[in-house]
Design a protein around this motif. Sequence first.
Motif, PDB file in Angstrom:
ATOM      1  N   UNK A 107      20.206 -19.795  -2.757  1.00 12.80           N
ATOM      2  CA  UNK A 107      18.938 -18.841  -2.551  1.00 12.80           C
ATOM      3  C   UNK A 107      18.477 -18.719  -4.144  1.00 12.80           C
ATOM      4  N   UNK A 108      16.725 -18.688  -4.574  1.00 13.88           N
ATOM      5  CA  UNK A 108      16.831 -18.409  -6.313  1.00 13.88           C
ATOM      6  C   UNK A 108      17.276 -17.032  -6.733  1.00 13.88           C
ATOM      7  N   UNK A 109      17.295 -16.550  -6.958  1.00 17.46           N
ATOM      8  CA  UNK A 109      17.505 -14.979  -7.979  1.00 17.46           C
ATOM      9  C   UNK A 109      17.468 -15.439  -9.225  1.00 17.46           C
ATOM     10  N   UNK A 110      17.413 -13.985  -9.487  1.00 16.95           N
ATOM     11  CA  UNK A 110      17.703 -13.979 -11.424  1.00 16.95           C
ATOM     12  C   UNK A 110      18.861 -13.358 -12.063  1.00 16.95           C
ATOM     13  N   UNK A 115      21.849 -11.476  -5.437  1.00 10.76           N
ATOM     14  CA  UNK A 115      21.671  -9.990  -4.808  1.00 10.76           C
ATOM     15  C   UNK A 115      22.585  -9.654  -3.849  1.00 10.76           C
ATOM     16  N   UNK A 116      22.662  -7.951  -3.532  1.00  9.41           N
ATOM     17  CA  UNK A 116      23.995  -8.043  -1.882  1.00  9.41           C
ATOM     18  C   UNK A 116      23.019  -8.073  -0.583  1.00  9.41           C
ATOM     19  N   UNK A 117      21.996  -8.473  -0.880  1.00 10.36           N
ATOM     20  CA  UNK A 117      20.966  -8.585   0.278  1.00 10.36           C
ATOM     21  C   UNK A 117      20.476  -9.696   0.648  1.00 10.36           C
ATOM     22  N   UNK A 118      19.123 -10.322   1.882  1.00 12.25           N
ATOM     23  CA  UNK A 118      18.330 -11.035   1.623  1.00 12.25           C
ATOM     24  C   UNK A 118      17.337 -10.766   1.423  1.00 12.25           C
ATOM     25  N   UNK A 119      16.120 -11.420   1.407  1.00 10.87           N
ATOM     26  CA  UNK A 119      14.373 -11.018   1.473  1.00 10.87           C
ATOM     27  C   UNK A 119      14.158 -10.816   3.148  1.00 10.87           C
ATOM     28  N   UNK A 120      13.475  -9.577   2.858  1.00 14.90           N
ATOM     29  CA  UNK A 120      12.908  -8.846   4.067  1.00 14.90           C
ATOM     30  C   UNK A 120      12.508  -9.964   5.040  1.00 14.90           C
ATOM     31  N   UNK A 169      22.099 -16.861   4.105  1.00 15.38           N
ATOM     32  CA  UNK A 169      21.295 -16.884   3.595  1.00 15.38           C
ATOM     33  C   UNK A 169      19.991 -16.609   4.320  1.00 15.38           C
ATOM     34  N   UNK A 170      20.183 -16.028   5.770  1.00 13.69           N
ATOM     35  CA  UNK A 170      18.454 -15.979   6.065  1.00 13.69           C
ATOM     36  C   UNK A 170      17.681 -14.442   5.493  1.00 13.69           C
ATOM     37  N   UNK A 171      17.292 -14.754   5.703  1.00 12.96           N
ATOM     38  CA  UNK A 171      16.206 -13.374   5.413  1.00 12.96           C
ATOM     39  C   UNK A 171      16.692 -12.448   6.206  1.00 12.96           C
TER      40      UNK A 171
END
Length: 256
Positions: A107-110, A115-120, A169-171
């Motif tokens: 996953x692309x992240x800054x 991050x501790x959670x994946x995107x919604x 990596x699943x939303x």
Amino acid sequence: MSASVQSVLRTVCRISPSILYPLRLYQISLRTCQAALRPFSPPSHAFCQAVSLQDDDAAQPAEDAAQPAEDAAQAPSRYKDRPWDYLESEEYIERYGTKTVWADYKRNHKGAIPPQKTRKTCIRGDKICGNPCPICRDPNVILHPQNVKLLQQFISPYTGMLYDPTKTGVCMKQQKKLNATINIARDHGFLPFQIPHVDYAGDDYSNSHDAVGVTPPAPCLTSREDWYRWYGKIIPDENEVAKVRKTYKDYLKPGM
């Protein structure tokens, strides 16, 4: 001689504007009439052009290049009724091989800390994020209770529990669908239950245990003592006792 030629040229230059101007007006009017009459002109063979063999050969690679795009557009409808066939197809083997669908996903992240959670969700209306999750990026990966091989990729073979979305990596939207699909597959018998073995002793299920046996009477009932020792040391207020006796005088026995 040269002087006479120069004088003739000067005379022609002076007269030429008066001669050329009507000709230009005539050409403009003629072009206007031709443009007005063009829609009513009969069709001619000049509009038809024969296609050469070179043009035909050049158009063939373009059609071949557009064919995979059409196949990709028809892929969801091809595996919609039987999504488990996709995991045995050559297309799946060419793309994933023997790995799981989430094995090579990153996953692309800054920043350096993920991050501790994946995107919604990866798809909001018509907008798709730049790096969708392993389920959203492939339209042929369809969650279905009978798609057992796909569901087993997200279940730990040691604990029987669903992998955390931070690992796959699943939303969150697809994670909820995945959890519900696995529960349905287990209810229908497509996936096994893994219940831990618990050792028990026979004394825990006997009638002689204190929790299921006869409860002994309270000690105050046998010794005629108060339930609490400090209760007998309390001296009530006589005024309060008189009020209570007056209120319940019809219910009190004589001598109380």
